[in-house]
Write an enzyme that holds these catalytic residues in place. Structure first.
Site, PDB file in Angstrom:
ATOM      1  N   GLU A 113       0.830  -1.213   0.000  1.00 46.85           N
ATOM      2  CA  GLU A 113       0.000   0.000   0.000  1.00 46.85           C
ATOM      3  C   GLU A 113       0.864   1.263   0.000  1.00 46.85           C
ATOM      4  O   GLU A 113       0.435   2.302  -0.485  1.00 46.85           O
ATOM      5  CB  GLU A 113      -0.930   0.026   1.224  1.00 46.85           C
ATOM      6  CG  GLU A 113      -2.142  -0.881   1.084  1.00 46.85           C
ATOM      7  CD  GLU A 113      -3.245  -0.589   2.107  1.00 46.85           C
ATOM      8  OE1 GLU A 113      -2.977   0.074   3.131  1.00 46.85           O
ATOM      9  OE2 GLU A 113      -4.382  -1.043   1.884  1.00 46.85           O
ATOM     10  N   HIS A 164       8.891 -26.576  -2.209  1.00 53.63           N
ATOM     11  CA  HIS A 164       8.309 -27.737  -2.880  1.00 53.63           C
ATOM     12  C   HIS A 164       7.124 -27.346  -3.752  1.00 53.63           C
ATOM     13  O   HIS A 164       6.392 -28.211  -4.229  1.00 53.63           O
ATOM     14  CB  HIS A 164       7.899 -28.781  -1.835  1.00 53.63           C
ATOM     15  CG  HIS A 164       9.083 -29.258  -1.044  1.00 53.63           C
ATOM     16  ND1 HIS A 164       9.755 -30.419  -1.338  1.00 53.63           N
ATOM     17  CD2 HIS A 164       9.753 -28.691  -0.014  1.00 53.63           C
ATOM     18  CE1 HIS A 164      10.774 -30.563  -0.494  1.00 53.63           C
ATOM     19  NE2 HIS A 164      10.799 -29.519   0.313  1.00 53.63           N
ATOM     20  N   LYS A 182     -14.274  -0.689  -3.561  1.00 58.22           N
ATOM     21  CA  LYS A 182     -15.315  -0.395  -2.565  1.00 58.22           C
ATOM     22  C   LYS A 182     -16.473   0.345  -3.225  1.00 58.22           C
ATOM     23  O   LYS A 182     -17.639   0.057  -2.961  1.00 58.22           O
ATOM     24  CB  LYS A 182     -14.753   0.466  -1.433  1.00 58.22           C
ATOM     25  CG  LYS A 182     -13.734  -0.247  -0.564  1.00 58.22           C
ATOM     26  CD  LYS A 182     -13.303   0.662   0.586  1.00 58.22           C
ATOM     27  CE  LYS A 182     -12.122   0.084   1.327  1.00 58.22           C
ATOM     28  NZ  LYS A 182     -11.516   1.020   2.254  1.00 58.22           N
TER      29      LYS A 182
HETATM   30  O1  G6P Z   1      -8.968   0.425  10.085  1.00 55.08           O
HETATM   31  P1  G6P Z   1      -9.927   0.551   8.969  1.00 55.08           P
HETATM   32  O2  G6P Z   1     -10.352   1.965   8.736  1.00 55.08           O
HETATM   33  O3  G6P Z   1     -11.098  -0.367   9.146  1.00 55.08           O
HETATM   34  O4  G6P Z   1      -9.202   0.123   7.633  1.00 55.08           O
HETATM   35  C1  G6P Z   1      -8.736  -1.154   7.404  1.00 55.08           C
HETATM   36  C2  G6P Z   1      -7.945  -1.230   6.122  1.00 55.08           C
HETATM   37  O5  G6P Z   1      -8.799  -1.082   5.021  1.00 55.08           O
HETATM   38  C3  G6P Z   1      -8.578  -0.134   4.017  1.00 55.08           C
HETATM   39  O6  G6P Z   1      -9.321  -0.377   2.885  1.00 55.08           O
HETATM   40  C4  G6P Z   1      -7.156   0.239   3.732  1.00 55.08           C
HETATM   41  O7  G6P Z   1      -6.720  -0.070   2.445  1.00 55.08           O
HETATM   42  C5  G6P Z   1      -6.167  -0.241   4.732  1.00 55.08           C
HETATM   43  O8  G6P Z   1      -5.050   0.603   4.710  1.00 55.08           O
HETATM   44  C6  G6P Z   1      -6.750  -0.311   6.097  1.00 55.08           C
HETATM   45  O9  G6P Z   1      -5.777  -0.758   7.011  1.00 55.08           O
END
Ligand code: G6P
Length: 452
Positions: free
Chosen positions: A290, A311, A425
């Site tokens: 990331e 393996h 998302k």
């Molecule tokens: O801690 P949160 O806000 O739930 O995020 C959890 C994770 O999801 C995201 O999509 C990011 O890509 C991550 O960098 C992050 O650690």
């Protein structure tokens, strides 16, 4: 106390003479930019001096909450994903018994992880297992809105309240989240859960030394003071005023950028010879993936568990496309000693190993593999870790974090954002008709109809 150490001789040999040293100026600039807060993403530098700024009082506060969970729960479910998951799991697995869930001696609660996938079977089987267990939940989410974690928490919260009653559930549900924003914060404030704040200036993948990692690790029964002490020792060893040649983070950042930019090595494989370190690699992959994978650039972080994967992936590594290099985490001394017995019949022909330790065989496998892979054109970086304990795992964590900050700056990206993660998302929410995504929903459905 020793420190973890780095050997780049078998990697630098793939670069022209002086190529690593040639990065000294860039490394210095990166270190200055991090230190002075002038680099891209400079509002996310809270991790830089985190180890040395964790106070004993704060450790005690985390430990007290962990102790309550340890006392009241047979099982603690850690709900989180990405940076809110991988660090805790990496440390707990690296330090714990490989069969922790089977040999449970009742001294420590069983730690389970959820909220890191949307597998219906996974959640059904988990909730089924928890049916007759006294369980608690640590709900971890920086944004407080991550779908995987939020939907898991909704299920677990209801189940915990049903099984223990709302009042008792309050004592065994803890939230680690933003100070004010997000659903996790809203639920915690409404229900009166104990909470810990994830500082605004610490990104998820750099947050393992905040309560995000420290609370679950303390719950599992490990010494978080030592973990932080190890990290603080690396903060010193990798400080910006440490000479380039003496600074393992500077050297690691330099050599991997050299291999990438000057030798066409686009993939870094994190290798371990101890299965307990599997999740350290998973944590490392998020940290580097990331941080560096953007703007059409970045080493692809991959991982293998050796000798297991020798393996399966060994053939590719030995003779496939020469675009890879390996970074090996080598543990100098294991925590157990196990000797091969002599066998009179010697049917398996293994008497040549009688009296030797298992780790001696493992070390020869490691050395033999190193030679073979280097001969096959795979540069090899080795990180020696004196032992698997809290102190050295703390060192390893900070070493990778600071090297990542330096490396991303050398690469010329903002190592502290992850804009690309939003694309899937947005599509998922549009497909699920999430309120607020009406226009996207319409567009994506039209697109799918056309493509059908
Ligand atoms: O801690 P949160 O806000 O739930 O995020 C959890 C994770 O999801 C995201 O999509 C990011 O890509 C991550 O960098 C992050 O650690």
């Amino acid at each position: 106390m020793k420190n973890i150490s780095l050997d780049i001789t078998k990697a630098a040999m793939f670069l022209e003479q002086g190529a690593v040293k040639a990065y000294e100026t860039k490394v210095k600039e990166a270190q200055e930019a991090l230190e002075n807060g002038t680099c891209p993403g400079n509002d996310f530098l809270g991790w830089l001096h985190l180890p040395s700024s964790v106070t004993p009082e704060f450790i005690d506060e985390i430990q007290a909450v962990a102790d309550t969970l340890r006392e009241k729960c047979e099982v603690v479910v850690v709900a989180g994903i990405g940076g809110s998951y991988l660090g805790a799991r990496a440390v707990i697995e690296a330090l714990g018994n490989s069969f922790a869930w089977l040999v449970n001696d009742k001294k420590n609660p069983t730690i389970m992880f959820a909220g890191n996938n949307i597998g219906e079977d996974y959640l059904a089987e988990l909730t089924d297992y928890l049916k007759d267990k006294k369980f608690g939940v640590i709900n971890i989410s920086k944004s407080g809105t991550t779908t995987e974690t939020a939907l898991t928490f909704r299920l677990l919260k209801k189940q915990c309240e049903t099984q223990r009653g709302k009042e008792e559930a309050k004592d065994v549900i803890v939230a680690v989240t933003d100070a004010c924003k997000g659903a996790a914060r809203a639920a915690a404030d409404k229900e009166g859960y104990k909470t810990f704040v994830i500082p605004d200036n610490v990104g998820g993948r750099f947050s393992v030394l905040t309560p995000v990692g420290l609370l679950p690790i303390a719950c599992a029964g490990f010494d978080i003071k030592q973990l932080v002490a190890g990290a603080a020792a690396m903060e010193v060893a990798c400080g910006k005023d440490v000479a380039f040649e003496e600074n393992p983070a500077a050297i690691y950042a330099a050599v991997r950028n050299g291999l990438y930019a000057r030798a066409g090595k686009k993939i870094e494989i994190m290798v371990n010879y101890q299965p307990k370190l599997h999740f350290m690699s998973e944590w490392w992959k998020q940290l580097y993936g990331e941080s560096e994978g953007k703007d059409g650039k970045g080493i692809f972080p991959a991982s293998c568990d050796f000798t297991t994967d020798l393996h399966s992936m060994g053939q590719w590594i030995q003779e496939g496309e020469r675009t890879i290099f390996e970074t090996v985490i080598s543990v100098e001394e294991t925590n157990n000693k196990l000797y091969f017995p002599e066998d009179e019949e010697n049917l398996d022909g293994l008497n040549f190993l009688a009296g030797k330790r298992v780790d001696e065989v493992n070390k020869m496998a490691e050395l033999g593999t190193r030679l073979a892979h280097v001969d096959g054109g795979v540069p090899n970086i080795r990180i020696s870790v004196p032992a698997l304990n809290e102190y050295y795992i703390g060192q390893l964590i900070y070493f990778f974090e600071i090297a990542c900050g330096i490396s991303g700056n050398i690469l010329g990206v903002n190592p502290f954002n992850q804009p690309g993660v939003e694309a899937y998302k947005k599509n998922m929410f549009a497909l699920l008709d999430k309120p607020g995504y009406e226009a996207d929903s319409k567009a994506i459905k039209e697109r799918l109809a056309k493509e059908a």
